[in-house]
Structures are given as structure tokens and as C-alpha cells.
Scaffold this motif. Sequence first.
Motif, PDB file in Angstrom:
ATOM      1  N   MET A 161      -6.387   5.771  -5.132  1.00 25.18           N
ATOM      2  CA  MET A 161      -6.038   5.772  -3.855  1.00 25.18           C
ATOM      3  C   MET A 161      -7.188   5.209  -2.864  1.00 25.18           C
ATOM      4  N   ARG A 198       4.337   1.999   1.962  1.00 30.65           N
ATOM      5  CA  ARG A 198       5.510   2.335   1.187  1.00 30.65           C
ATOM      6  C   ARG A 198       6.187   3.848   1.887  1.00 30.65           C
ATOM      7  N   GLN A 199       5.178   4.548   2.167  1.00 31.58           N
ATOM      8  CA  GLN A 199       5.820   5.864   2.626  1.00 31.58           C
ATOM      9  C   GLN A 199       6.472   5.501   4.092  1.00 31.58           C
ATOM     10  N   ASP A 239       9.061   7.077  -5.167  1.00 30.35           N
ATOM     11  CA  ASP A 239       7.512   7.241  -5.473  1.00 30.35           C
ATOM     12  C   ASP A 239       7.421   7.907  -6.870  1.00 30.35           C
ATOM     13  N   ARG A 296       5.750   7.747 -10.092  1.00 26.59           N
ATOM     14  CA  ARG A 296       4.448   7.087 -10.717  1.00 26.59           C
ATOM     15  C   ARG A 296       4.424   7.601 -12.394  1.00 26.59           C
ATOM     16  N   LYS A 322      10.468  10.779  -0.505  1.00 26.88           N
ATOM     17  CA  LYS A 322       9.727  10.217  -1.280  1.00 26.88           C
ATOM     18  C   LYS A 322       9.892  10.371  -2.757  1.00 26.88           C
ATOM     19  N   THR A 327       0.776  -1.263  -0.171  1.00 23.01           N
ATOM     20  CA  THR A 327       0.055   0.033   0.140  1.00 23.01           C
ATOM     21  C   THR A 327       0.860   1.255  -0.052  1.00 23.01           C
ATOM     22  N   PRO A 328       0.382   2.441  -0.350  1.00 19.58           N
ATOM     23  CA  PRO A 328       1.189   3.597  -0.387  1.00 19.58           C
ATOM     24  C   PRO A 328       1.416   4.063   0.976  1.00 19.58           C
TER      25      PRO A 328
END
Length: 591
Positions: free
Chosen positions: A551, A519-520, A534, A536, A530, A515-516
Motif C-alpha cells: 500500500m 480504482r476506488q 477489488d 485480491r 468494492k 492506484t488503489p
Amino acid sequence: MSGTFQNVINLWQTVNCSEVEERDDEVDNIDYVVEYIDSEDEPPEVNEFPIVEDDEVETKHTVQLHCVQITNGEIENSIWSATPPDKPNVATNAARKIAQAKAGPLGLAKAAKSPSECLSLFLDADVMATITEHTNERIKLERQNYTRARDACDTDAVEIMAYLGILYIAGTVRDGRQKIDHLFEAKKGTGMEAVFLTMGLSRFTFLSRCLQFDDPATTEEETDTDKLAPIRAIYERIVTNFQKFFRPGRLLALGEQLTPFKGACEFRQSIPVKPCNVGLKYHLLVDCEIPYTCNVELCAPNNHKPYDLSYAPTDVAMRMTEPVQGKHKTIIVPPKFTSLETIKKLHDSRTMLIGEVPKPYTDIPKQFTVSKGRTENDTLTAYHEMASLISHMVRSKDLLILMSSYREESSDAETIVDDSDESPDPKIVQLYNRSKNVIQLIQQMCATYDVAKNTRRWQLIVFFNLMNLSAINAWCIYRMNHPESTLDRREFLTDMALELLRPQAQVRLYVKTITPVLRQRIGIFLGIEKSEYDIRPVSAKRDGARGRCYMCGRSRNKTTRTSCDSCGKFVCSDHYACVCYECTGDSAGTK
């Protein structure tokens, strides 16, 4: 991968490929041992350090026999004599001082700076490669029980290192023998972030079940010829590394260790006097100055030939001290290993011994075992060939009987004992009291931050104990390389575990299915911006089309016509914000 991570991996690989020189050219602190040569025809032994001639050797007699019946110099009804055997005459026999370097790291151990680098000296690249190879073979056998291949995917050395790191960090919070499921809890906030960011609970449990140290296809056949076959390759490699990267001091302790285990095992033993009644027994040889384990032997009685070893006390003492024989070391042993036979054999190999003697020992004069009528600090001494017997009254009705290769007037024993100690006890008694609890100290250190998990597989119990001893040895190396450091053992283990976890966390950072939010949090744990992870992909602008908000996730399945102007992904009203052109930096107001 950052520089710190790469250094750990490089050292893990370098330890296996580099040869360690046993001889050190630079010696800062040196001890001297006096040795006499009985005959001029005897060739001098080749030593590691220069030999200095000594023309005068002082001797003094500070202890005398009293209250003992003596006939013609012999103690009544005993093999012991009241007078010591004649010493070599320095006028006709050569006396020399042999220089010995004090305890310290050897070879690559001198260059190990970080906690994980110190650990990699013992759990080296060969150990990691062997575990990874055989664990993957076990995973292939388990994969048929899973419908999805991703639930039983192969492992690698980085993930095995992370698995060991989780065990070490669980030991620092005293959860080694307990269930550690709560360490993986991320939603309730009761877990340990470094753990659940690195590996999921299901994967950790799967690796624990599949961890293998030999070929699972041939385990049964090999066990028929060697009871220790499932762990022997790893066990011997780690013990060899213990001896390779450390030079022991003059004083070492020999004793027994028992690790709890109640599962099925042919060589499981019961020792009622130990804290744990049932388990696997080991023999340890530990440096007394620094709690470094120099040699380990797992006891497996009635093994198959050629691995069927004798566990008679004298044979165990000779086998365990073999790496230090001929180097003029002194071994402190418990009552079980104390005997005239052991003293003679070790003396022939130029190794000294000091051990406590139980009162029922058959060769002790009766007067030496009686405390009635004797005062505090009263000492009796007797001699037999190269051995001496001391009966010392520590306090009222507290009698200590020692047998050793030293004489009470020996200058060698005095050089080991600090001269500033004003204790009225004889030097040999002081030396024994100072070093007799070293094995117990190692057992306490292993139990304090134990990495072991409850299991029915004895192979895991052996490996967990080797992990504990490796961590203690790594801490000793770290302290010797950083004498100014104030890092205690718990902080050392925590830092070492985190260094083992971070490479696997960095691998997990780029897994697409996490999940985001996870990952964060991994990025924050690794200290990575980030923007570095990250990235994209930009999708084309699709006016009027509908799509699922990326999201919200598939659980909500919320569709929208709005898409991001930057990346082109669909976002719902809950996950986008209106920003003017001036705030975005587009002062012209053009799209």
C-alpha cells in the motif's frame, strides 16, 4: 458490463445493420396541401398518404395594388403584372388534398430512449469503426517515436466513444475552444471527476493528435482527386443518417453556416458579415418547427471532377432541397437564394419558396422599393407566372420585399400560419418572419456548447461541426420521444456524455497499473461495490520473511515483516489495524 452500457453498444451496432422504412403506417397529426391537376390526362402522382377530393376551393383577394402606374394590366417598366394569372377552374380541373404527416422521428429513431441512443443514430457503428480503424493506422506510424509501446497502444470503439464524450462534456462547461487540461486535474480538485477517471490527459492528447478519418498512407493521393477525401466517408455517412431518421415538416429553412478556422485549407472562405470572418462554409437545410438539420453540404469550390459542384444560388437550392422535392414542402431562403429562376425550378418539382428580395434586385418595380409616402402595414402585390412579389411596410421607413410561390390569397399559406395570430401583416409575411431566423438559431446552439478544439487540421473542424449538429439532432429526437420531459439541452448533453464515458471507465477499472485510490473512485463513479472489483489474490503466510508494503508503493520502498492474515500481503504499521477475534466474527478465537 451493466445493462445500460450494453443497450448503448447494441443500438450502436443495430443502427448499421437494420433497414429503416421510409413509410410510416401510423400517422397521428396530418397536414393537407391543396394541389390542382391542369389536365385530366395527367396521371396522379403516387403519394405516401391517401388523397381526398375537394370540390370547392374558396379564394379571396385581400391585397390590392395602388399608387403604381399600370398599363394594360402590366406594371410600368417591369415584367410583373397587377393581376394574378388565372387559377385552374375547379369545374374542369380536379382539385385534391394531399395528406402530409407532421415532423417526427422515423424507424429506429422512434425506439431511441436514452441520450446516447439518440446520438448513436447519427454517429453509428460504421462511423465508429471507420474512425477506429484509421486512427489505429495513424498510431502505428506514431509508435516509432515512443520508447514504450504502452504509450502508443491501439484504441477501440469504446475509447473513441469516451473521447467524444469528453469533448461533449467540455462543451457543456464552455471549454470547447479553450485548453481543457484543467478538466483532468485530480490532485488540486479543479478537474471534472468523470473526465479524469475515464482517461488520462496524456492519452487524450495522444488520441487528439492521431484521430484519423481516412487511410493516412493514401491521403495525399486521394486529395489530388478530391479535396474532401480525408473526411468524405464520415461526412456523407453522417449526413445520410440525418435524412434517414427524421421526417421533416412542411416548412424548412435554407441558409449558410460558417465555422471559424484559420489554418491551411484550399477551400477556406472569408465572409466579413459573419461573426467569424474566416472559416469553412456550409449550407444547411433545417426544419422550422423543430431545429433539426435535415441536410448539410460543405462548400469546396474548384474541387476536382467529379466532385466539382456549382455553387450558383439556384444550383445550391436545387441540390440542398433534393431530399424533399416533390413532397410539397415550403422553403424559406435568405436574399442570396431568392430569384425567379429558383422559384420556377422548385415549383416544377412541387416545392414552394418564400424569400426576401434585396432592394437592388433588377426585376423589382421601382415603386416596390420606395417607402416614401407609404404608411405602416401598407402592402403592394404583383404577379409573374407562378411567382408573387410583396412589398410590405413593417414600420416607418422599414420595408420588407418578399418573393414567393404563394399568392397572398392562397389558402395553403393560411394553413401553415396560426389562425389565432391577429397580426395585421399578410400571411406570407407572418410565415417568413416566423421562420427566417432558424439557421441563425442553429449557429447559436452550436456556439453555445461547442465541442471544437483549436487545431490546424481542417478535417477535425469539419468533424467537430458534425458532432455539434448530431448532438442537436439527437436532442430533437429525444424531445419528440419524451414530450413530457423537462430536460434542457445542457442536462441532455451532460447525461449523453456520461453515458459515453462509463463504458471506458469500466474498462479502466480493471487495469492493474492504476492506484488503489483511483480504482476506488472509479468504482464509486460507476456505482459498483468494492467487493465486485477489488478481488485480491491470497498469498501464502510467510513467517519471518520481509517484504515491501504493497500500500505504500515503490516510492517509499518501506519493508516490513508483518503480513495480512486474510490475503497474505505485506503491510506496514501505517496500513494495518488490530482487531479482536470477536469483532472479526471468530468467536472461538482460533486462527
